[in-house]
Design an enzyme around this catalytic site. Structure first.
Site, short mmCIF file in Angstrom:
data_model
loop_
_atom_site.label_atom_id
_atom_site.label_comp_id
_atom_site.label_asym_id
_atom_site.label_seq_id
_atom_site.Cartn_x
_atom_site.Cartn_y
_atom_site.Cartn_z
CB SER A 113 -23.48 29.44 26.72
OG SER A 113 -23.97 28.34 27.42
CG ASP A 169 -30.74 27.25 24.22
OD1 ASP A 169 -30.31 26.12 24.52
OD2 ASP A 169 -30.06 28.29 24.33
CG HIS A 201 -26.92 26.50 23.60
ND1 HIS A 201 -27.46 27.36 24.53
CD2 HIS A 201 -25.62 26.33 23.96
CE1 HIS A 201 -26.54 27.69 25.42
NE2 HIS A 201 -25.42 27.09 25.08
#
Length: 232
Positions: A113, A169, A201
């Site tokens: 991320s 996601d 995610h």
């Protein structure tokens, strides 16, 4: 002065032959990813693993950390953010490589991320290109600045990159991976991608398998699957 970073580490058995540094996501810390090193030991024998905590407390997750603020949740924060975080991370990477007597050709950056944003930014701008950059569930910050991404190795080659993303996601849409892959390819930066069906995610077993094999190949190690079923 750049902030001094620290975090959990996994030492290899015997002399370290390569170093993998994990860069965690927004609101987490180094403990979030370091356990992946245990799962990759079969792929990466002789590897030291490190997972520094980001330098700032996270405004939206007080027990977690952030590499840079994401208060506005828009792209205007990304480019100044990765640039601000770069000196501290470069300092950490230099110190860890010196600790083990290794060069950038034995270094891999693995981000998740927000950590992927930083891995791509810093890895492509080191004095020497790392052996590999692996990014999970992230995006490319400042693609319009890719002309400054000039890091190459002793053979005048760029770092190989693998991007992995879940197609469900809802934090950073999967389209970000395809856009980043296209932007990197247009800048003549080699990139592969792995799509994880049904994943949100996060990182799943297939992503860990592809990532571990990618790093082993990038380090020039013999590729051997560990015993047991292939993760899905």
């Amino acid at each position: 002065m750049a902030p001094s970073l620290d975090g959990p580490r996994l030492a290899p058995k015997g002399h370290a032959k390569q170093l993998v540094v994990f860069l965690h996501g927004y609101g987490a810390d180094g403990n979030d990813l370091i356990a992946i090193g245990e799962q990759w030991r079969d792929f990466l024998p002789g590897t030291a693993f490190a997972a520094p905590h980001a330098p700032q407390p996270c405004a939206q997750a007080p027990v977690g950390r952030q590499w840079f603020p994401l208060s506005l949740r828009d792209e205007s924060e990304l480019w100044p953010g990765v640039n601000g975080a770069q000196p501290g991370l470069d300092q950490f990477l230099d110190a860890e490589l010196a600790r083990y007597g290794l060069g950038d050709d034995r270094l891999a950056l693995v981000g998740f991320s927000q950590g992927t944003m930083l891995a791509l930014h810093v890895g492509l701008r080191r004095k020497r290109a790392p052996a590999a950059i692996l990014g999970y569930s992230g995006l490319l910050a400042g693609p319009e600045h890719l002309a400054s991404a000039q890091a190459k190795d002793a053979k005048d080659e760029r770092s190989p990159i693998l991007l992995a993303h879940g197609d469900q996601d809802d934090v950073i849409p999967v389209e970000a991976m395809f856009i980043a892959a296209e932007q990197l390819a247009e800048a003549d930066i080699p990139v592969q991608w792995h799509l994880a069906p049904g994943l949100g995610h996060g990182i799943d077993g297939s992503g860990l398998l592809h990532g571990g094999l990618f790093l082993a190949k990038s380090f020039g190690l013999k590729l051997e699957l560990p015993p047991g079923p292939i993760p899905r």
